[in-house]
Design an enzyme around this catalytic site. Structure first.
Site, mmCIF file in Angstrom:
data_model
loop_
_atom_site.group_PDB
_atom_site.id
_atom_site.type_symbol
_atom_site.label_atom_id
_atom_site.label_comp_id
_atom_site.label_asym_id
_atom_site.label_seq_id
_atom_site.Cartn_x
_atom_site.Cartn_y
_atom_site.Cartn_z
ATOM 1 N N SER A 185 -71.933 49.277 12.954
ATOM 2 C CA SER A 185 -71.895 50.490 12.138
ATOM 3 C C SER A 185 -70.857 50.317 11.018
ATOM 4 C CB SER A 185 -71.601 51.691 13.040
ATOM 5 O OG SER A 185 -71.911 52.897 12.395
ATOM 6 N N ASP A 215 -83.242 52.756 14.313
ATOM 7 C CA ASP A 215 -81.967 53.360 13.893
ATOM 8 C C ASP A 215 -82.114 53.862 12.456
ATOM 9 O OD1 ASP A 215 -79.391 53.914 13.055
ATOM 10 O OD2 ASP A 215 -78.738 51.813 13.048
ATOM 11 N N HIS A 273 -79.111 51.912 17.148
ATOM 12 C CA HIS A 273 -77.853 51.648 16.443
ATOM 13 C C HIS A 273 -76.894 50.772 17.263
ATOM 14 C CE1 HIS A 273 -75.389 52.683 12.986
ATOM 15 N NE2 HIS A 273 -74.382 53.081 13.742
#
Lengths: 486, 486
Positions: free
Chosen positions: B181, B420, B445
């Site tokens: 991320s 995601d 994710h």
């Protein structure tokens, strides 16, 4: 004598005295640069002057970071093929001096062949590109000088170039950055850190490896010595022996007075170091910038027209250097450009820490080892800051450069003249297919970035030609890559 | 349900509401992370906790820049082959949350095969790595928060890794950085900016292209919509129709009270937006992190066990999300981690400006266009700063990434799960031979950076295997390059 009046490439060169931090040494005393009457006006009708609203601090978000200052840059539209044809942009990255209205230079020589837009950007804190409203305020102390460094300067250049490309609708125009000496380091670093802004870089005489003990401290003076030895083995020996002779005379009764007289000093010497420093500087200045001058000095030393003892010979060399009998030692003091002296010193006292010194007896000079401790002491005294000798290599790399860049990065020319003492800290071997070292055996500091002249020797013309060819190759490849993507 | 208690990879994900800047949304409410009683002690005997004396401001030389703070990092020596064999170092780059004592993860899974030293470095301003002595002081205002940004964080990581390599005499040990991320963006950017420190990077679910309008603002919500549509076309339609139904009920007399009752809200709704926001968040949370949850929600919506009208179906979905009949809406409020909320908001209000919104009717949501004006207004109000929406692309690039990196840089894996929503801002195609995109159709994710478990599906196991193979390739090549140089 070679002239250095190409102002935006003015090579202020930085000498390194052991334990002291002083001494920017501008070649401008040898060949006066003509200051433009008003830098905000255009003297060269092809070149326009602009000011960009630059961000003071790119890397933080403190309230003060957002402060703006005016950064000067110049644009020459004359040769540009325009945005529609994605014609290239050649950008000269300013270094540690004012960038006056550009006249003729390497870029102009070749702009037509590139159909290039020429852009010249002044470095923050120099010339008219000074934050806080005035040099007086900007140079005041560490709180205002703190924003002067290479990382901020590179981000400035990125901001100006991105802005220019957007406002000219030239987003697809490839940018090549270039510079010499400190400006050459900036060019190479810019390509490494902002590959999305510049497709390539020409880094002339950039001592990228003279940090953090990657290069032995002696290397600089070893080259100076080699230059003199090459000019004349006997001359080299006379110089080598002169230091102890000066010491001997100085230690005698009325010795300093005798030295003052023999060297026609502008004021009575208070210590022999004044003379020795003066001599050292004319030798390294000649080696760095002007090899014919080295030859002339040696011719005079060998010729012994002022007498055949060592000191008379050395004085003969000084006269050859000055091309006159003018008084000496004091002359050196005038060569320090008052306006840029302190502010580049700040850079040296923070990140641009090059450990250059003299140890042992491999050189023609007396030992003068680099001492980080003394260096730091001087910085603390002058600016209240401590140098960060490892930061440049932490941010830009340098150790194991061949290993690191073998499979990373592309499109940089590292050009060096091997007679330039700074070449000892340069990249002298190809790092990869497109990270290329171009060295000339006879070249000195930053010669390739000066305007071509009819008196240029073939090897210099050849070097420039190679550089231009390589750069054309980058642009061609870039266009092919764009076409392949569409 | 998949657990997210792998603390150093805790994916705090950032949702984007048009015109507001709030909302870090931690998945920790769904699966509580157990805080370590004392993070300065070692709970896992293989892992040691250290604190590094970090520089506050790497990029300036203001007197304040030299201030130090303690940055926490962890080292696991268990699998390391040692400096003598130049065994590799796998470094996890902390992101926008506290990094607690690492337990099991992708690295540990594979450390033995790499004989790697595992290093985990906490991001400045999070957890125990806070300048100015306390969070209270560090988070006080723009003058103290100003040093919180990705550029400083990357320089921190470089400083820690260089220090570690030197102190372990492991200068030749290749470092691979990784993160997910925001941490994945940091890993990719680190390889691009510090190639001399890391030979490669694994950037998991890094929405590097969700800046400066490179990616259409709708892209995130288009993926959420696709996920639900894929789970069930009818479910997608029910959700799509539910918003106007909610509006309709809300506009009726006692409509809010009726909605409060029907959705079992923890407190009486004051406006229908509270409910709509809550619903939107459970949908995007599920799509981003937990596709089985999307399926369960849709199963409940389609199954209509609470009634077959749209709102009853939607409530059924909420119950499936919670896996219980617990009260709703309020629950969301608790999911915002009080401790990290504000400080990541600062990052979003300065440089991490991702223009994510909803326009037109391509998604299953009501329009909610991104408005930089409102976004900026909120930032000004909350922190007194204006966002710099172009800075990330100015410093790191992003536009024309394929063109720029085709011949620059190497050794980055951009891994994404296409379910995601953030994958829409990720690098989904190879940029070059060694800048590789690894996408999985079914992934969400940052899944690949979580510890392997027996319940993992084959495609996930396969993705991790590929990543490990590629990384082994980098290391092998690095050793070969060293040998070739010697």
């Amino acid at each position: 004598m070679k002239k250095f009046n190409n102002v935006h490439l003015l090579f202020i060169f930085f000498l390194y005295f052991s334990g002291t931090t002083h001494s920017l040494f501008s070649p401008s005393s040898k060949s006066k640069t003509t200051a433009h009457p008003s830098a905000t006006l255009t003297s060269n009708e092809d070149v326009k002057t602009y000011f960009f609203k630059q961000t003071l601090d790119h890397f933080n978000h403190l309230p003060k970071s957002y402060t703006k200052f005016k950064q000067r840059y110049y644009v020459n539209f004359k040769y540009w093929g325009g945005a529609n044809s994605s014609a290239p942009i050649l950008a000269y990255l300013g270094a540690e001096s004012e960038m006056e209205m550009p006249d003729e230079d390497f870029g102009t020589d070749n702009a037509a062949s590139f159909k290039a837009l020429l852009v010249y950007i002044e470095h923050r804190y120099y010339g008219k590109s000074v934050p806080f409203g005035s040099k007086e305020k900007a140079y005041k102390n560490a709180n205002t000088l703190g924003y002067l460094n290479s990382e901020q300067a590179l981000a400035d250049y990125a901001a100006v170039l991105i802005y220019l490309k957007n406002s000219l609708h030239a987003q697809e125009s490839p940018v090549i950055v270039m510079g010499a000496s400190y400006g050459g380091m900036l060019a190479a670093w810019f390509r490494l850190k902002y590959p999305h802004v510049a497709v390539g870089a020409l880094a002339s005489s950039a001592p990228l490896l003279y940090f953090d003990n990657i290069t032995p401290q002696n290397a600089y003076y070893d080259v100076v010595t080699r230059d003199f030895k090459e000019a004349s083995e006997t001359c080299y020996k006379f110089i080598r022996n002169s230091w102890s002779e000066i010491d001997k005379v100085a230690s005698q009764r009325n010795g300093l007075s005798s030295l003052s007289q023999r060297f026609n000093t502008c004021y009575p010497l208070e210590q022999s170091d004044e003379l020795k420093e003066f001599l050292r500087i004319i030798y390294i200045y000649s080696a760095q910038f002007d090899y014919p001058l080295v030859r002339n000095i040696c011719k005079a030393i060998d010729g012994a027209s002022f007498g055949s003892d060592v000191l008379s010979r050395i004085y003969g060399g000084v006269v050859a250097y000055h091309e006159s009998n003018k008084c000496t030692v004091n002359a050196y003091k005038y060569t320090v450009a008052a306006d840029t002296f302190n502010v580049y010193e700040w850079q040296r006292c923070t990140e641009i820490v090059m450990p250059i010194g003299i140890t042992g007896n491999s050189t023609m000079f007396q030992p003068m080892p680099f001492s980080l401790k003394n260096y730091a002491k001087k910085c603390k005294k002058d600016f209240g800051v401590s140098p960060r000798p490892h930061w440049i290599t932490a941010y830009y790399g340098g150790h194991n450069m061949k290993l690191v860049l073998r499979r990373f990065g592309s499109n940089i020319i590292f050009s060096n003249g091997l007679r330039d003492p700074y070449s000892s800290g340069g990249v002298l071997k190809n790092l990869s297919d497109s990270l290329v070292a171009l060295s000339t055996v006879k070249g000195t500091h930053g010669m390739d970035l000066m305007a071509a002249s009819e008196s240029d020797q073939d090897w210099l013309t050849e070097q420039r030609k190679k550089e231009v060819e390589i750069m054309h190759g980058w642009i061609k490849q870039y266009y092919a890559d764009i076409d392949a993507l569409e």
